[in-house]
Design a protein around this motif. Structure first.
Motif, PDB file in Angstrom:
ATOM      1  N   UNK A 359      13.652   9.137  -3.831  1.00 25.41           N
ATOM      2  CA  UNK A 359      13.405   7.849  -4.477  1.00 25.41           C
ATOM      3  C   UNK A 359      12.400   7.111  -3.602  1.00 25.41           C
ATOM      4  N   UNK A 360      11.275   6.728  -4.179  1.00 24.77           N
ATOM      5  CA  UNK A 360      10.159   6.193  -3.384  1.00 24.77           C
ATOM      6  C   UNK A 360      10.005   4.694  -3.640  1.00 24.77           C
ATOM      7  N   UNK A 361      10.383   3.871  -2.663  1.00 24.65           N
ATOM      8  CA  UNK A 361      10.282   2.432  -2.802  1.00 24.65           C
ATOM      9  C   UNK A 361       8.883   1.890  -2.642  1.00 24.65           C
ATOM     10  N   UNK A 362       7.932   2.722  -2.276  1.00 21.50           N
ATOM     11  CA  UNK A 362       6.564   2.260  -2.113  1.00 21.50           C
ATOM     12  C   UNK A 362       5.942   1.830  -3.441  1.00 21.50           C
ATOM     13  N   UNK A 363       6.587   2.193  -4.540  1.00 20.69           N
ATOM     14  CA  UNK A 363       6.079   1.777  -5.853  1.00 20.69           C
ATOM     15  C   UNK A 363       6.161   0.265  -6.034  1.00 20.69           C
ATOM     16  N   UNK A 364       6.942  -0.428  -5.198  1.00 19.66           N
ATOM     17  CA  UNK A 364       7.068  -1.886  -5.293  1.00 19.66           C
ATOM     18  C   UNK A 364       5.923  -2.615  -4.588  1.00 19.66           C
ATOM     19  N   UNK A 365       5.188  -1.907  -3.772  1.00 17.52           N
ATOM     20  CA  UNK A 365       4.126  -2.562  -3.006  1.00 17.52           C
ATOM     21  C   UNK A 365       3.003  -2.960  -3.948  1.00 17.52           C
ATOM     22  N   UNK A 366       2.611  -4.233  -3.898  1.00 17.10           N
ATOM     23  CA  UNK A 366       1.549  -4.719  -4.761  1.00 17.10           C
ATOM     24  C   UNK A 366       0.538  -5.529  -3.997  1.00 17.10           C
ATOM     25  N   UNK A 367      -0.292  -6.252  -4.742  1.00 17.70           N
ATOM     26  CA  UNK A 367      -1.339  -7.063  -4.118  1.00 17.70           C
ATOM     27  C   UNK A 367      -1.047  -8.551  -4.254  1.00 17.70           C
ATOM     28  N   UNK A 368       0.251  -8.896  -4.427  1.00 16.16           N
ATOM     29  CA  UNK A 368       0.615 -10.294  -4.616  1.00 16.16           C
ATOM     30  C   UNK A 368       0.905 -11.004  -3.296  1.00 16.16           C
ATOM     31  N   UNK A 369       0.731 -10.308  -2.187  1.00 18.68           N
ATOM     32  CA  UNK A 369       0.968 -10.920  -0.887  1.00 18.68           C
ATOM     33  C   UNK A 369       2.402 -10.834  -0.409  1.00 18.68           C
ATOM     34  N   UNK A 370       3.299 -10.343  -1.251  1.00 17.38           N
ATOM     35  CA  UNK A 370       4.701 -10.245  -0.868  1.00 17.38           C
ATOM     36  C   UNK A 370       4.991  -8.996  -0.069  1.00 17.38           C
ATOM     37  N   UNK A 371       6.099  -9.017   0.663  1.00 15.34           N
ATOM     38  CA  UNK A 371       6.481  -7.881   1.518  1.00 15.34           C
ATOM     39  C   UNK A 371       7.521  -7.027   0.804  1.00 15.34           C
ATOM     40  N   UNK A 372       7.107  -6.435  -0.308  1.00 17.25           N
ATOM     41  CA  UNK A 372       8.044  -5.723  -1.164  1.00 17.25           C
ATOM     42  C   UNK A 372       8.069  -4.229  -0.875  1.00 17.25           C
ATOM     43  N   UNK A 373       9.264  -3.691  -0.718  1.00 18.20           N
ATOM     44  CA  UNK A 373       9.478  -2.245  -0.589  1.00 18.20           C
ATOM     45  C   UNK A 373      10.815  -1.941  -1.256  1.00 18.20           C
TER      46      UNK A 373
END
Length: 523
Positions: A359-373
């Motif tokens: 399960x790959x949490x890197x799919x949450x990483x975006x360009x909105x400036x948030x620290x999402x994983x």
């Protein structure tokens, strides 16, 4: 991408010293960011040694009158604080969501769990009662608990309310005065809380707050009027704090990191185990020292492989249902870009070393400036992989298959940390075998976050990277930490009784005999 709120919406977080809001002596501040979008929500004071000295001296001046109060009187003020926390819980939780990134349910739990230790501290008038006993003919021993003086509490970012209240309530009700150093990443919550302490009736100087980074930490440790230090954070800094306190002969408890292992036996209940594993490793975005880090699936070679595959499949399915966000039931961001990059680095190295990313949490990483994983699950084939052995401090679960109970114990015992471990089984005998052999201080049976509650104290295993220094940080361990036990042995010579007193005693005895005789005659 970093955005900035309008200046009127940004909170300036100064120090709180002797009941007053005080800007830092050097005039320097650090930006505080919302981890969901990296917007600047505040500016926190960077304290100097002069600021620390002012706070410590205020606490030192307040100590004589505060410690002279009865424990009951101090507990009464703390009880008022407990009520204020309950009435302001939603406000405090909103601050936690904004500066830490927890979802609202987790933030409310942060406040509620911290307030449980406040409740415990209100019972100290009973718990701190001294003992007395006749130890020999005409000789008695008794003891009492005396506060230390000025104590320091240095806390991390991951629980902005709960972790400070592992120390503050017990330290204060036992008669100490306190200087708190919150994490510079989440200073807003405790900046609001010190005003609640003031509203509750705590006198000026009894509780003080200094913000900052390394200079404020070292200045607090080194200050000659500080008697004891508590610290919660990473292992390298915990060791630094402990070593520095030891060199100065100061009492210290310093809690560090963790690598918590969950061991699932083939006889575990699949559904409840899968749910608990996910909550343990992905709750609070994995940013807690009690979070699951490694899941060891035990296959005893007796046709149990299918059961363990089913368990792993259900863990993946439940984790993949988690959504991104700070609303209840969702998972928030990690604290900052540094943490995000560190977590991604562990995932990438595991890939290079041949691990499977289930399960790959890197799919949450975006360009909105948030620290999402997002929640991540890695199936390792080499137990030497770095993610299997080092603290990741994020929503990453390492999974490894073992062929025997002993292999599971060998892996758990070989890790350098000693915070928590859990065993999943429906057999009590199996559970007892494991809890006698795992190398950790806080153990769970079908409980993946085995946090002890008062009166049981919290703390990792001494001699590992999870704990340095003395005693534990909550419960009865904190009572021991924040007080000195004073022992008094007394013997009094036989009294010289004047003759007229002896005569009076004899007359009283005769009158009593007569009274008893008259009473008996009426029966």
């Amino acid at each position: 991408m970093t955005t900035t709120m309008s200046e009127k919406d940004i909170t300036i977080v100064n120090n709180y010293i002797n009941g007053e809001i005080i800007p830092p002596a050097g005039g320097d501040y650090l930006d505080v960011q919302d981890p969901s979008n990296s917007s600047v929500i505040g500016r926190v004071a960077l304290s100097t040694s002069d600021d620390v000295d002012r706070a410590v001296r205020a606490a030192h001046a307040a100590f004589p009158s505060w410690s002279a109060l009865t424990t009951k009187a101090r507990a009464g003020i703390m009880l008022s604080f407990h009520s204020l926390v309950k009435s302001h819980a939603a406000e405090l939780a909103s601050l936690i969501v904004m500066e830490n990134g927890k979802n609202m349910t987790e933030a409310l739990a942060d406040v509620a769990k911290g307030n449980e230790t406040v409740e415990y501290a209100c019972s100290l008038p009973q718990l701190m009662q001294g003992r007395i006993d006749a130890v020999s003919t005409d000789v008695t021993c008794r003891d009492r608990r005396d506060p230390l003086g000025v104590v320091v509490s240095i806390v991390p970012f991951n629980f902005p309310f709960m972790v400070p209240h592992w120390t503050l309530p017990i330290a204060l009700v036992s008669g100490n005065t306190v200087v708190l150093k919150p994490s510079e990443k989440v200073p807003l919550t405790m900046y609001r809380v010190v005003k609640l302490f003031e509203m509750a009736g705590f006198p000026k100087g009894v509780i003080n707050l200094v913000n900052g980074t390394k200079e404020s930490v070292t200045s607090l440790i080194d200050h000659p009027l500080c008697r004891a230090v508590t610290f919660v954070g990473s292992s390298p800094i915990a060791k630094f704090v402990s070593d520095r306190c030891r060199a100065l002969d100061k009492r210290c408890t310093a809690l560090g990191g963790a690598k918590n292992h969950l061991i699932a036996l083939p006889d575990c209940d699949v559904e409840s185990t899968a749910s608990d594993v996910v909550v343990s490793y992905a709750g609070c975005a994995g940013q807690r020292c009690m979070a699951a880090s490694v899941l060891l699936l035990v296959d005893d070679g007796k046709g149990t492989d299918a059961q363990q595959k089913t368990l792993l499949r259900r863990v993946i399915e439940k984790a993949s249902e988690i959504e991104r966000g700070t609303e209840p039931g969702k998972m928030g961001p990690v604290i900052d870009g540094h943490s995000l990059n560190k977590i991604v680095g562990y995932i990438e190295r595991s890939e290079r070393w041949g691990a499977e990313i289930l399960l790959d949490g890197r799919s949450w990483i975006g360009d909105d400036g948030g620290n999402w994983i997002g929640p991540t699950i890695i199936l390792h084939h080499d137990r030497s992989d770095s993610a299997m052995n080092e603290e990741v401090f994020g929503p990453v679960l390492s999974v490894y298959r073992v062929g025997s109970w002993q292999e599971a114990i060998d892996i758990e015992n070989s890790n350098p940390f000693g915070n928590a471990a859990a065993i999943y089984t429906t057999n009590g005998g199996h559970a007892e075998w494991f809890v006698k052999r795992v190398r950790a201080s806080m153990l769970g049976i079908n409980v993946g976050i085995p946090v002890p509650r008062e009166p049981f104290s919290f703390g990792g295993l001494y001699g590992t990277k999870s704990k340095y220094g003395d005693m534990d940080i909550t419960g009865d361990g904190a009572i021991e930490f924040f007080t000195n036990r004073i022992k008094i042995t007394s013997k009094w010579p036989a009294p010289c009784v004047p003759e007229y007193v002896v005569g009076l005693a004899k007359k009283q005895k005769m009158d009593t005999v007569v009274d008893h005789a008259n009473f008996a005659g009426t029966m």
